[in-house]
Enzyme design. Sequence first.
Site, PDB file in Angstrom:
ATOM      1  N   GLU A 226       3.419  -9.822   0.153  1.00  0.00           N
ATOM      2  CA  GLU A 226       3.144  -8.895   1.246  1.00  0.00           C
ATOM      3  C   GLU A 226       3.526  -9.517   2.592  1.00  0.00           C
ATOM      4  OE1 GLU A 226       2.620  -5.938   0.707  1.00  0.00           O
ATOM      5  OE2 GLU A 226       1.775  -5.839  -1.304  1.00  0.00           O
TER       6      GLU A 226
ATOM      7  N   HIS B 276       0.406  -9.217  -4.102  1.00  0.00           N
ATOM      8  CA  HIS B 276      -0.046  -8.194  -5.050  1.00  0.00           C
ATOM      9  C   HIS B 276       0.578  -8.480  -6.407  1.00  0.00           C
ATOM     10  CE1 HIS B 276      -1.649  -4.842  -2.309  1.00  0.00           C
ATOM     11  NE2 HIS B 276      -2.518  -4.940  -3.302  1.00  0.00           N
TER      12      HIS B 276
ATOM     13  N   CYS C 276      -7.203  -4.586  -0.395  1.00  0.00           N
ATOM     14  CA  CYS C 276      -6.250  -5.699  -0.346  1.00  0.00           C
ATOM     15  C   CYS C 276      -5.646  -5.827   1.044  1.00  0.00           C
ATOM     16  CB  CYS C 276      -5.170  -5.522  -1.408  1.00  0.00           C
ATOM     17  SG  CYS C 276      -5.813  -5.783  -3.070  1.00  0.00           S
TER      18      CYS C 276
HETATM   19  N1  PCA Z   1      -6.388  -4.127  -5.601  1.00  0.00           N
HETATM   20  C1  PCA Z   1      -6.839  -3.174  -4.622  1.00  0.00           C
HETATM   21  C2  PCA Z   1      -8.189  -3.668  -4.189  1.00  0.00           C
HETATM   22  C3  PCA Z   1      -8.607  -4.646  -5.217  1.00  0.00           C
HETATM   23  C4  PCA Z   1      -7.378  -4.955  -5.965  1.00  0.00           C
HETATM   24  O1  PCA Z   1      -7.257  -5.832  -6.832  1.00  0.00           O
HETATM   25  C5  PCA Z   1      -5.821  -2.988  -3.494  1.00  0.00           C
HETATM   26  O2  PCA Z   1      -4.616  -3.104  -3.744  1.00  0.00           O
HETATM   27  O3  PCA Z   1      -6.212  -2.711  -2.369  1.00  0.00           O
END
Ligand code: PCA
Length: 230
Positions: free
Chosen positions: A91, A176, A154
């Site tokens: 990200e 992610h 996140c």
């Molecule tokens: N993914 C979510 C919140 C917790 C997670 O593991 C997100 O992408 O915001």
Amino acid sequence: MVPTSSPDPQSVLTVLVTGFGPFGPHTLNPSGQLAAELDGQTIAGARVVGRRFETSSATVAGRLIDALDELQPSVLICLGLASGRPALSLERVAVNVRDFPMPDNDGALPVDEPIDAGGPDGRLSRLPLRAILQRWREHDIPGHISNTAGTYLCNETMYLACAESAARGTPAGFIHVPDTPQSAAAAGLAQPAPTMELATMARALALAIEVCLAPQDFAAPLAVATGAVD
Ligand code: PCA
């Protein structure tokens, strides 16, 4: 896996890796599994500490700050599940928005709210994204630089992590991860999500940590939003 070799906590660097537990239909969250798997490993001479957070807007900031205060890590890598994405997402940016697509685990469902009413609109990752991506390519691990971390927990965690990064001088960012075959099956979605094996993700994380610990300039990758409005 590299076994822990009881390093002297005074003399080694610490890398903090955070992940999340279950949320919504995602009863298995690979990000929390990765944090647990990496916890206690020694990578590139550094002690890795993994922490798993609840998917809770009310508690995430406190948990993150407590862990940073306790561990004083040299690098902070936060992880989360992005079900539906086919590869690892480095990200680039967190936005100052909480606009949840589903309630968090406390039932919170903010719409169009700022994370920090006085904070900058965006905060950029301070991890060496291009170098990590290059290392993954050399090891046949698919990844990409993502320009949105969403507007859920996140993104909020990344925003908070980058704010702490600016205040403490600790390189920090967010990755992610896709589903694993197991987490995709457990979620039982009508359209099964693309998957990556947890072992591949763990290898990718170890490589990313190695890159982060190599001597380099940790300045923000772009000249914008470098905390100038803090
Ligand atoms: N993914 C979510 C919140 C917790 C997670 O593991 C997100 O992408 O915001």
